[in-house]
Design a protein around this motif. Structure first.
Motif: not given
Lengths: 319, 197
Positions: A3-5, A7, A255, A273, A275, B175, B182-183, B186-187
């Motif tokens: 689930l990374t990155g 946005f 981004i 930002m 997610v 950014a 932040r990821t 959340y992870l």
């Protein structure tokens, strides 16, 4: 589960059309060539050079009146030369001087005031210096004709002219100062020096901390250091970006979308930002010219790019 | 400051930089950090240079330099015609061999009166010459700018463009780093939630 990155991809909002109009404004050279300076500029500094000294001084007397062009013409008996060729430059990247030319012309458009001293913007430090000398000259001339102020006018106007007009004219009108050689070589050399000094001044204003420094060599040192530090910053930033999770640096458009507003101010607001989990991305995607390359469900191996890249790799291996 | 990076310049840079990065996209998972860094920097450089549309000496020199490292990238990033003319054109030969010129000047130099003032002035001039040569080394394409006026003009433009590049890149990097934190956060939370059942 990865689930990374991912946005939120907000719209870049008709970015294409906005870009087009903004890009048009970048073609500064064309725009300025169309700008015709009003005839009130006849009282301006560039025309001053064409006149013999006594008439020039009379002209300075008339700087405050709005109908100066007619009066000036009457005094000098010549019609003011077409100035639109002087005010604009053909050297396209000379944005500095084009900026000044633009501001010069817009100011005259707005105020219709020839003296230009009050109309010059206060935040332009480059222009305040000539403005101050001009106003002081106007005062001097009103109080009494003096040779010194004459020479001051000439030297400033000569500098201005040499920095703005030399690129246009086949030859340069340069007036010799008191006690200086007048053969062509030293004149040319002096004109060149004036040009260099004018531009060095602009550089000094651009590089922070340079105005206090005296001496060309030290100023050049500062400039070199500044350029090198900027180049090093670029290297550092690309290293940082590369070290960040790879999905992020190459997924710039996502981004970007959240960055869009804050980028305009040049400052980053981290709280902008968000997610978003992958399954939401398709719903929030909007028109953007990279969209067709983006496949959020599977990791984006776009067929088109891959083929193109493959071609390049073959060429590389062949070398 | 007579000129600051405008937001339209920043936008255009960002857009072009992105376009360049997209070209590297298929390779992401297979590359090392240093290769990614190179890709990022090269696309940023070409993006910055293309903003000037070939009007300045430094931008042309920078594009040619980048083309020696990644020809394909440059071709893709610039529109067809421009790419051909810029890449295929051979770099102009150096206008004058400075060493040779300097040596012949030394030979030709006659003995002038060595007053103290003149000597100091001569030393100052030498120092300035050395510095301008240093500036030529830093500005891309500087070796081909024998004209001092041109050199300073180019430096002016180059500094402004560098500033734009740095500003935009810094925003993006901030950014991205904040985003990855932040990821990660959340992870971590998610993992925790899952493990908790």
């Amino acid at each position: 589960m990865d689930l990374t990155g991912e946005f939120e991809a907000r719209s870049y909002g008709g970015g294409a059309t906005r870009e087009a109009t903004r890009l048009e404004s970048l073609h500064l050279g064309d725009e300025f060539r169309q700008l015709a300076l009003p005839p009130e500029n006849a009282g301006g500094f560039t025309a001053l050079l064409e006149l013999p000294p006594t008439q020039a001084v009379n002209l300075l007397r008339f700087t405050d009146s709005p109908s100066s062009s007619s009066q000036a013409a009457a005094v000098t008996g010549i019609s003011p030369p077409p100035l639109h060729s002087y005010g604009t430059l053909t050297f396209p990247s000379d944005s500095v001087l084009m900026d000044r030319a633009a501001r010069f012309s817009t100011e005259h458009h707005q105020n219709g005031n020839v003296s230009g001293t009050s109309s010059l913007p206060s935040n332009s430090s480059v222009k305040t210096e000539p403005a101050e000398t001009d106003s002081s000259q106007a005062v001097n001339n009103r109080s009494g004709k003096r040779k010194d102020s004459d020479k001051k006018a000439k030297s400033w106007t000569k500098k201005n002219k040499s920095s703005e007009e030399n690129e246009n004219l086949p030859y340069v009108h340069v007036r010799a100062r008191r006690g200086q050689a007048t053969d062509s070589h030293s004149l040319a050399e002096r004109a060149r020096r004036e040009k260099i000094n004018a531009r060095m001044k602009l550089l000094q204003e651009l590089v922070p901390g340079c105005d206090k420094i005296q001496g060309t060599a030290l100023v050049l040192d500062e400039i070199i250091n500044h350029v090198q530090s900027l180049q090093r910053q670029v290297e550092m930033l690309s290293m940082r970006l590369a070290s960040v999770n790879p999905r992020i640096d190459f997924n710039l458009d996502t981004i970007l979308a959240s960055e869009n507003g804050s980028l305009m101010d040049g400052s980053f607001n981290g709280t902008a930002m968000q997610v978003v989990w992958p399954h939401q991305v398709t719903e929030t995607e909007q028109s953007y010219h990279h969209r067709q390359l983006q496949q959020p469900q599977q990791w984006p191996f776009d067929g088109l790019n891959q083929r193109a890249w493959g071609k390049e790799e073959d060429q590389d291996h062949g070398q | 400051m007579h000129m600051q990076p405008t937001s339209s310049m920043k936008e255009e840079f960002l857009q072009k930089w992105q376009m360049g990065l997209q070209i590297y996209r298929p390779l992401i998972d297979n590359t090392s950090v240093s290769e990614r860094r190179k890709a990022i920097k090269l696309s940023a450089d070409v993006a910055m240079a293309s903003l000037r549309r070939g009007t300045t000496c430094w931008s042309r020199a920078l594009i040619q330099k980048t083309a020696t490292e990644d020809n394909f990238l440059v071709r893709q990033m610039l529109s067809g015609i421009k790419a051909e003319t810029l890449i295929n054109k051979k770099l102009p030969k150096v206008m004058c061999h400075r060493k040779i010129v300097r040596r012949s000047k030394k030979i030709l130099r006659r003995r002038k009166s060595r007053s103290a003032i003149e000597e100091v002035a001569a030393k100052a001039r030498k120092l300035v010459k050395k510095k301008t040569q240093g500036l030529r080394n830093v500005v891309p394409g500087g070796e081909f700018m024998s004209n001092d006026v041109l050199l300073i003009q180019e430096t002016l433009d180059y500094i402004v463009s560098l500033q734009t590049q740095v500003n935009v890149m810094r925003s993006i990097v901030d950014a991205a780093e904040a985003g990855s934190e932040r990821t990660a956060y959340y992870l971590g939370k998610l993992k925790f939630a899952i493990e908790d059942g």
